[in-house]
Design an enzyme around this catalytic site. Structure first.
Site, PDB file in Angstrom:
ATOM      1  N   ASP A 287     -29.893  -2.190  17.134  1.00 38.53           N
ATOM      2  CA  ASP A 287     -29.505  -1.391  17.444  1.00 38.53           C
ATOM      3  C   ASP A 287     -28.172  -0.921  16.364  1.00 38.53           C
ATOM      4  OD1 ASP A 287     -31.739   0.017  18.900  1.00 38.53           O
ATOM      5  OD2 ASP A 287     -30.398  -1.606  20.796  1.00 38.53           O
TER       6      ASP A 287
ATOM      7  N   LYS B  53     -25.336   4.179  23.784  1.00 39.67           N
ATOM      8  CA  LYS B  53     -26.377   5.266  22.908  1.00 39.67           C
ATOM      9  C   LYS B  53     -27.549   5.352  24.238  1.00 39.67           C
ATOM     10  CE  LYS B  53     -29.605   1.735  22.160  1.00 39.67           C
ATOM     11  NZ  LYS B  53     -30.629   1.547  23.927  1.00 39.67           N
TER      12      LYS B  53
HETATM   13  C1  LIG Z   1     -34.384  -1.341  23.136  1.00 35.81           C
HETATM   14  C2  LIG Z   1     -33.877  -1.414  21.688  1.00 35.81           C
HETATM   15  O1  LIG Z   1     -32.018  -1.118  22.319  1.00 35.81           O
HETATM   16  C3  LIG Z   1     -34.253   0.325  21.514  1.00 35.81           C
HETATM   17  O2  LIG Z   1     -33.048   0.590  20.620  1.00 35.81           O
HETATM   18  C4  LIG Z   1     -33.849  -1.766  20.927  1.00 35.81           C
HETATM   19  O3  LIG Z   1     -35.201  -2.090  20.007  1.00 35.81           O
HETATM   20  C5  LIG Z   1     -33.323  -2.931  21.012  1.00 35.81           C
HETATM   21  O4  LIG Z   1     -32.755  -3.546  20.098  1.00 35.81           O
HETATM   22  P1  LIG Z   1     -31.371  -4.860  20.111  1.00 35.81           P
HETATM   23  O5  LIG Z   1     -30.316  -4.994  21.123  1.00 35.81           O
HETATM   24  O6  LIG Z   1     -30.692  -4.795  18.644  1.00 35.81           O
HETATM   25  O7  LIG Z   1     -32.576  -5.668  19.508  1.00 35.81           O
HETATM   26  P2  LIG Z   1     -32.605  -7.218  18.596  1.00 35.81           P
HETATM   27  O8  LIG Z   1     -31.481  -8.133  18.646  1.00 35.81           O
HETATM   28  O9  LIG Z   1     -33.188  -6.363  17.419  1.00 35.81           O
HETATM   29  O10 LIG Z   1     -33.964  -8.382  19.159  1.00 35.81           O
HETATM   30  C6  LIG Z   1     -33.826  -8.819  19.955  1.00 35.81           C
HETATM   31  C7  LIG Z   1     -35.445  -8.810  20.855  1.00 35.81           C
HETATM   32  O11 LIG Z   1     -36.056  -7.591  21.398  1.00 35.81           O
HETATM   33  C8  LIG Z   1     -36.750  -7.470  20.529  1.00 35.81           C
HETATM   34  N1  LIG Z   1     -37.149  -6.409  20.119  1.00 35.81           N
HETATM   35  C9  LIG Z   1     -36.395  -6.077  19.589  1.00 35.81           C
HETATM   36  C10 LIG Z   1     -36.626  -4.917  18.138  1.00 35.81           C
HETATM   37  C11 LIG Z   1     -37.953  -4.187  18.123  1.00 35.81           C
HETATM   38  N2  LIG Z   1     -38.092  -3.376  17.380  1.00 35.81           N
HETATM   39  N3  LIG Z   1     -38.649  -5.203  19.201  1.00 35.81           N
HETATM   40  C12 LIG Z   1     -38.135  -6.038  19.454  1.00 35.81           C
HETATM   41  O12 LIG Z   1     -39.905  -6.606  19.275  1.00 35.81           O
HETATM   42  C13 LIG Z   1     -37.344  -8.859  20.338  1.00 35.81           C
HETATM   43  O13 LIG Z   1     -37.660  -9.492  21.338  1.00 35.81           O
HETATM   44  C14 LIG Z   1     -35.879  -9.561  19.492  1.00 35.81           C
HETATM   45  O14 LIG Z   1     -35.940 -10.879  19.318  1.00 35.81           O
HETATM   46  N1  LIG Z   2     -20.384  -8.469  22.381  1.00 36.20           N
HETATM   47  C1  LIG Z   2     -20.883  -8.480  23.559  1.00 36.20           C
HETATM   48  N2  LIG Z   2     -21.213  -7.260  24.297  1.00 36.20           N
HETATM   49  C2  LIG Z   2     -22.437  -7.108  25.143  1.00 36.20           C
HETATM   50  N3  LIG Z   2     -22.752  -8.667  25.507  1.00 36.20           N
HETATM   51  C3  LIG Z   2     -23.169  -9.508  24.334  1.00 36.20           C
HETATM   52  C4  LIG Z   2     -22.017  -9.383  23.281  1.00 36.20           C
HETATM   53  N4  LIG Z   2     -22.087 -10.352  22.248  1.00 36.20           N
HETATM   54  C5  LIG Z   2     -23.155 -10.858  23.148  1.00 36.20           C
HETATM   55  N5  LIG Z   2     -23.735 -10.583  24.245  1.00 36.20           N
HETATM   56  C6  LIG Z   2     -24.795 -11.289  24.929  1.00 36.20           C
HETATM   57  O1  LIG Z   2     -25.615  -9.993  24.536  1.00 36.20           O
HETATM   58  C7  LIG Z   2     -26.558  -9.744  25.656  1.00 36.20           C
HETATM   59  C8  LIG Z   2     -26.836  -8.463  25.897  1.00 36.20           C
HETATM   60  O2  LIG Z   2     -25.743  -7.723  25.544  1.00 36.20           O
HETATM   61  P1  LIG Z   2     -25.997  -6.590  25.600  1.00 36.20           P
HETATM   62  O3  LIG Z   2     -24.798  -5.560  26.202  1.00 36.20           O
HETATM   63  O4  LIG Z   2     -25.562  -5.861  24.318  1.00 36.20           O
HETATM   64  O5  LIG Z   2     -27.815  -6.307  26.037  1.00 36.20           O
HETATM   65  P2  LIG Z   2     -27.910  -4.256  25.852  1.00 36.20           P
HETATM   66  O6  LIG Z   2     -27.262  -2.967  26.042  1.00 36.20           O
HETATM   67  O7  LIG Z   2     -28.958  -4.411  26.953  1.00 36.20           O
HETATM   68  O8  LIG Z   2     -27.986  -4.511  24.158  1.00 36.20           O
HETATM   69  P3  LIG Z   2     -29.425  -3.297  23.133  1.00 36.20           P
HETATM   70  O9  LIG Z   2     -29.064  -1.907  23.923  1.00 36.20           O
HETATM   71  O10 LIG Z   2     -29.086  -3.538  22.049  1.00 36.20           O
HETATM   72  O11 LIG Z   2     -30.862  -4.248  23.364  1.00 36.20           O
HETATM   73  C9  LIG Z   2     -25.605 -10.245  27.145  1.00 36.20           C
HETATM   74  O12 LIG Z   2     -25.841 -11.106  28.782  1.00 36.20           O
HETATM   75  C10 LIG Z   2     -25.151 -10.753  26.301  1.00 36.20           C
HETATM   76  O13 LIG Z   2     -24.846 -12.598  27.030  1.00 36.20           O
END
Ligand SMILES: C[C@](O)(CO)[C@H](O)COP(=O)(O)OP(=O)(O)OC[C@H]1O[C@@H](n2ccc(N)nc2=O)[C@H](O)[C@@H]1O
Ligand SMILES: Nc1ncnc2c1ncn2[C@@H]1O[C@H](COP(=O)(O)OP(=O)(O)OP(=O)(O)O)[C@@H](O)[C@H]1O
Length: 311
Positions: A143, A16
């Protein structure tokens, strides 16, 4: 006696980009109130599941070694959550084929979790509805409901409450993958600190952007893209400023940090321009590698095992 090897259920799930990501205050539970417009992109992961004697996760593809294969992996959590919800043991072998950059702000882990819910719903013939899967998805991450859903949608709450958005046409993107990763909590924390020290610009409401999406006009959409987390991502990784400039110089209509970064997403006028911008960016030394993608695409869905491949 012949033993039958079960064929895997294979699910493809999208990445996304947040076209609009407005971050409000931190809530008592630590999350920030968001208003975001998501678009699902063709850069995708595939998750395969087969019955097994114990839960096992393996990861293939670029940067696979940086992804945990134990209970820290979101697919592990998804399998346990779904199994608990329906009163069975999570006895499956899960293989993740990563096409989405790890820790890139493109929902890689979240999409694998969404894919696992869809795959196990099919493998175990549970017949859970999309609504039931969405409730489970929201427990796994902010997400996860969106990548289950796909298309274009506005997310509120912590990003998990979704409403579909009318979007005409296909939009063409170039994604510049950064050398390092950024951890999502650290980027939200940095934004809070920037806001304590000063007043970084806020992007406001997404109404105009929704009109541009409905018209399907990339040129109208480009100047309306915005991300409140961008200032925080750039503050933690200042080289992103150069990457953002380079994409626009190469011919993109606009560039933004994707979600919490560090991937930068560039909107282009058409697919030929996206390929040209991608080629120029990869030669400019401002990122690790580039990918071309388009959106919107559907959410996590079962595909035939023959059709494995990344776009
Ligand atoms: C940055 C985005 O990717 C935008 O779509 C999302 O807000 C993050 O989504 P995500 O990776 O699914 O995040 P989550 O696993 O729910 O949260 C990870 C961490 O991001 C921060 N977090 C996330 C979502 C949100 N609305 N507020 C936050 O402050 C918090 O520290 C949380 O502990
Ligand atoms: N299936 C997975 N694929 C990738 N990373 C994973 C997975 N499960 C757990 N992780 C952990 O989550 C952390 C974040 O990875 P991810 O690729 O989901 O980040 P992101 O794309 O930045 O996420 P988001 O956009 O949802 O915030 C990684 O550093 C890894 O340690």
């Amino acid at each position: 006696m012949l033993s039958v090897v079960p064929s895997p259920v294979v699910v493809r799930a999208p990445s996304k980009v947040n076209l609009h990501l407005s971050v409000g205050d931190q809530r008592a539970d630590g999350y920030h109130e968001l208003t975001t417009v998501f678009q699902a992109l063709s850069l995708s992961d595939e998750v395969s599941v087969v019955p097994a004697k114990a839960l096992r996760v393996s990861v293939r593809g670029e940067n696979a070694s940086s992804v945990p294969t134990d209970e820290r992996n979101l697919v592990w959590k998804a399998a346990v959550l779904l199994a608990d919800a329906v009163g069975r043991e999570p006895l499956v072998d899960i293989t993740i084929d990563k096409g989405i950059p790890v820790a890139g702000g493109m929902a890689g882990g979240s999409t694998d979790a969404a894919a696992t819910l869809v795959a196990l719903n099919a493998l175990w013939e549970l017949d859970l509805s999309r609504e039931e899967l969405t409730d489970l998805a929201a427990q796994l991450g902010s997400d996860v409901p969106f990548v289950l859903h796909g298309g274009t949608a506005v997310g509120t709450g912590r990003g998990e409450k979704l409403l579909p958005v009318l979007s005409r046409n296909t939009f063409h993107w170039v994604l510049a993958l950064a050398k390092g990763g950024l951890q999502t909590p650290a980027v939200f924390r940095e934004l809070d600190e920037l806001r304590e020290k000063g007043s970084p610009p806020r992007i406001g409401e997404p109404e105009e952007l929704m009109h541009a999406l409905a018209s399907g006009d990339a040129t109208a959409l480009a100047p309306l893209l915005g991300n409140d987390l961008q200032a925080a991502a750039v503050s933690l990784l200042p080289q992103l400023r150069r990457t953002l400039r380079a994409g626009v110089t190469a011919g993109a209509l606009a560039g933004i940090v994707s979600g919490s970064g560090p991937t930068c997403a560039f909107l282009c006028a058409d697919s030929d321009t996206a390929v040209a911008v991608g080629a120029e960016l990869s030669g400019a030394g401002v990122c690790r590698t580039v990918r071309v993608a388009s959106g919107p695409v559907p959410g996590a869905r079962v595909v035939t095992s023959e059709s494995i491949g990344f776009s």
